[in-house]
Enzyme design. Structure first.
Site, PDB file in Angstrom:
ATOM      1  N   ARG A   1     -12.486   6.075   6.315  1.00 16.97           N
ATOM      2  CA  ARG A   1     -12.337   4.706   5.802  1.00 16.97           C
ATOM      3  C   ARG A   1     -13.685   4.078   5.469  1.00 16.97           C
ATOM      4  NH1 ARG A   1      -6.787   2.827   7.846  1.00 16.97           N
ATOM      5  NH2 ARG A   1      -7.241   0.731   7.184  1.00 16.97           N
TER       6      ARG A   1
ATOM      7  N   TYR B   1     -14.806   2.409   2.057  1.00 15.51           N
ATOM      8  CA  TYR B   1     -14.321   1.045   1.803  1.00 15.51           C
ATOM      9  C   TYR B   1     -14.967   0.057   2.776  1.00 15.51           C
ATOM     10  CZ  TYR B   1     -10.793  -2.596   0.779  1.00 15.51           C
ATOM     11  OH  TYR B   1     -10.144  -3.748   0.416  1.00 15.51           O
TER      12      TYR B   1
HETATM   13  N1  UDP Z   1       1.570   2.779   7.803  1.00 18.86           N
HETATM   14  C1  UDP Z   1       2.790   3.311   8.215  1.00 18.86           C
HETATM   15  N2  UDP Z   1       3.593   3.866   7.271  1.00 18.86           N
HETATM   16  C2  UDP Z   1       3.271   3.904   5.944  1.00 18.86           C
HETATM   17  C3  UDP Z   1       2.026   3.322   5.522  1.00 18.86           C
HETATM   18  C4  UDP Z   1       1.205   2.793   6.496  1.00 18.86           C
HETATM   19  O1  UDP Z   1       3.150   3.297   9.402  1.00 18.86           O
HETATM   20  O2  UDP Z   1       4.081   4.417   5.138  1.00 18.86           O
HETATM   21  C5  UDP Z   1       0.714   2.141   8.828  1.00 18.86           C
HETATM   22  C6  UDP Z   1      -0.758   2.536   8.770  1.00 18.86           C
HETATM   23  O3  UDP Z   1      -0.977   3.689   9.534  1.00 18.86           O
HETATM   24  C7  UDP Z   1      -1.425   1.302   9.357  1.00 18.86           C
HETATM   25  C8  UDP Z   1      -0.515   0.152   8.936  1.00 18.86           C
HETATM   26  O4  UDP Z   1       0.724   0.753   8.573  1.00 18.86           O
HETATM   27  O5  UDP Z   1      -1.452   1.356  10.753  1.00 18.86           O
HETATM   28  C9  UDP Z   1      -1.045  -0.644   7.752  1.00 18.86           C
HETATM   29  O6  UDP Z   1      -1.362   0.286   6.737  1.00 18.86           O
HETATM   30  P1  UDP Z   1      -1.769  -0.148   5.268  1.00 18.86           P
HETATM   31  O7  UDP Z   1      -2.093   1.116   4.532  1.00 18.86           O
HETATM   32  O8  UDP Z   1      -0.746  -1.027   4.672  1.00 18.86           O
HETATM   33  O9  UDP Z   1      -3.082  -1.043   5.450  1.00 18.86           O
HETATM   34  P2  UDP Z   1      -4.393  -0.939   6.384  1.00 18.86           P
HETATM   35  O10 UDP Z   1      -4.317  -2.151   7.253  1.00 18.86           O
HETATM   36  O11 UDP Z   1      -4.332   0.324   7.201  1.00 18.86           O
HETATM   37  O12 UDP Z   1      -5.542  -0.942   5.443  1.00 18.86           O
END
Ligand code: UDP
Length: 312
Positions: A141, A144
């Site tokens: 990550r 970003y």
């Molecule tokens: N996540 C999940 N299922 C999905 C996509 C994401 O459980 O299909 C989880 C991901 O692991 C994270 C949270 O949802 O803990 C938020 O993910 P997102 O990609 O929306 O944003 P982030 O806050 O991680 O940038």
């Protein structure tokens, strides 16, 4: 005034453009390379006399006289920004350098779209702006997280060294109409999966938390930050909804609100996925005329489901 919105065809950028074009006295220039932004998002404004679309990458220098710059251009979902991580860092760093040079040349105000990702895996909860974060500088990550941190650093250095007028917002998870249904974020994934009768993909055990903000609340906060009467208030300021939910709670809400019979499918947790995240918005309330989110999760999900239904 002429206003530039980089990333203006993206999810947040296009919702901001929708607000800005309403002031007919302003001329809105939307710059986007359409790598993650979508023409469909700006289609409604294409014929407006005060809206111009520039198909360009923010990594290229730009010379147009402008009075305000909203720098939103960047791949923002984890799968999108991890696809070409070096390009993500370049978008963050070269993009803000180009926009700061433009702001410097024309004495414009620049608002940088930063992120709650600057807090990394937070050791302080909820996260106030004074918390300096816990970011893995070499993880998947980091392109970003560190890209956005470097962009913040450049904003404040341009302000100190050259007197450029800057403002920085840190955006927490946001959802709503104009999200790309395929961008891989949790809200879009869960709703599309529920509407299609597919399993909802929960990463890890689903106990990780996020605070989810509806797009209209974010746009209001962005607008207030740019136009606040306290022009010396540079931030950084958190913009998010302090409601905190686990991914299991989110899945339950999506299933209930869509009436879907989908099941949950547990998948491996991606690397460096933050365990907890919750916006501390005391500073935004104080500095942005009492700003706070008006749309709570159930209502925002209902509006989002109506949007995603048009795409199934
Ligand atoms: N996540 C999940 N299922 C999905 C996509 C994401 O459980 O299909 C989880 C991901 O692991 C994270 C949270 O949802 O803990 C938020 O993910 P997102 O990609 O929306 O944003 P982030 O806050 O991680 O940038």
């Amino acid at each position: 005034m002429r206003i530039l919105v980089t990333g203006g065809a993206g999810f947040v950028g296009s919702n901001l453009c929708a607000r800005l074009v309403q002031n007919k006295k302003d001329e809105i220039i939307c710059l986007d390379d359409l790598s993650t932004g979508r023409l469909a998002n700006i289609e409604p404004f294409m014929q407006l006399p005060n809206f111009t679309f520039l198909h360009r990458n923010v990594q290229e220098p730009l010379d147009i006289e402008v009075g305000q710059i909203y720098n939103a251009a960047c791949q923002a979902s984890p799968p999108a920004y991890q696809k070409s991580p070096t390009d993500t860092t370049k978008t963050c760093v070269l993009g803000i350098l180009n926009m700061l040079e433009l702001a410097k040349k024309y004495d414009a105000t620049l608002l940088q779209f930063s992120t709650s990702e600057v807090y990394g895996e937070p050791l302080v909860h909820p996260q106030p702006e004074t918390y300096r974060g816990n970011v893995n500088p070499i993880g998947i990550r980091s392109c970003y997280d560190e890209g956005k941190r470097c962009a913040e650093s450049l904003c404040f250095d341009y302000a100190r060294e050259f007197g450029v007028k800057i403002k920085v917002i840190r955006i927490f998870n946001t959802y709503g109409p104009n999200m790309d249904p395929k961008d891989g974020r949790v809200v879009s994934n869960f709703i599309m999966q529920a509407l299609r009768g597919e399993d909802l993909t929960v990463y890890g055990d689903g106990t990780q938390t996020r605070s989810f903000q509806y797009i209209d609340d974010l746009v209001e906060g962005i607008w207030r930050m740019m136009n606040t009467s306290r022009s010396d208030f540079a931030g950084p300021v958190n913009l998010g909804n302090p409601g905190e939910f686990t991914m299991l709670e989110l899945a339950e809400k999506v299933l209930r609100l869509t009436g879907s019979k989908s099941k949950l499918a547990f998948k491996p947790l991606p690397g460096d996925d933050p365990t907890r995240r919750k916006a501390d918005i005391a500073l935004a309330k104080k500095e942005l005329q009492g700003w706070e989110p008006a749309v709570q999760l159930d209502e925002g999900l209902e509006k989002s489901i109506a949007y995603f239904k048009t795409l199934v």
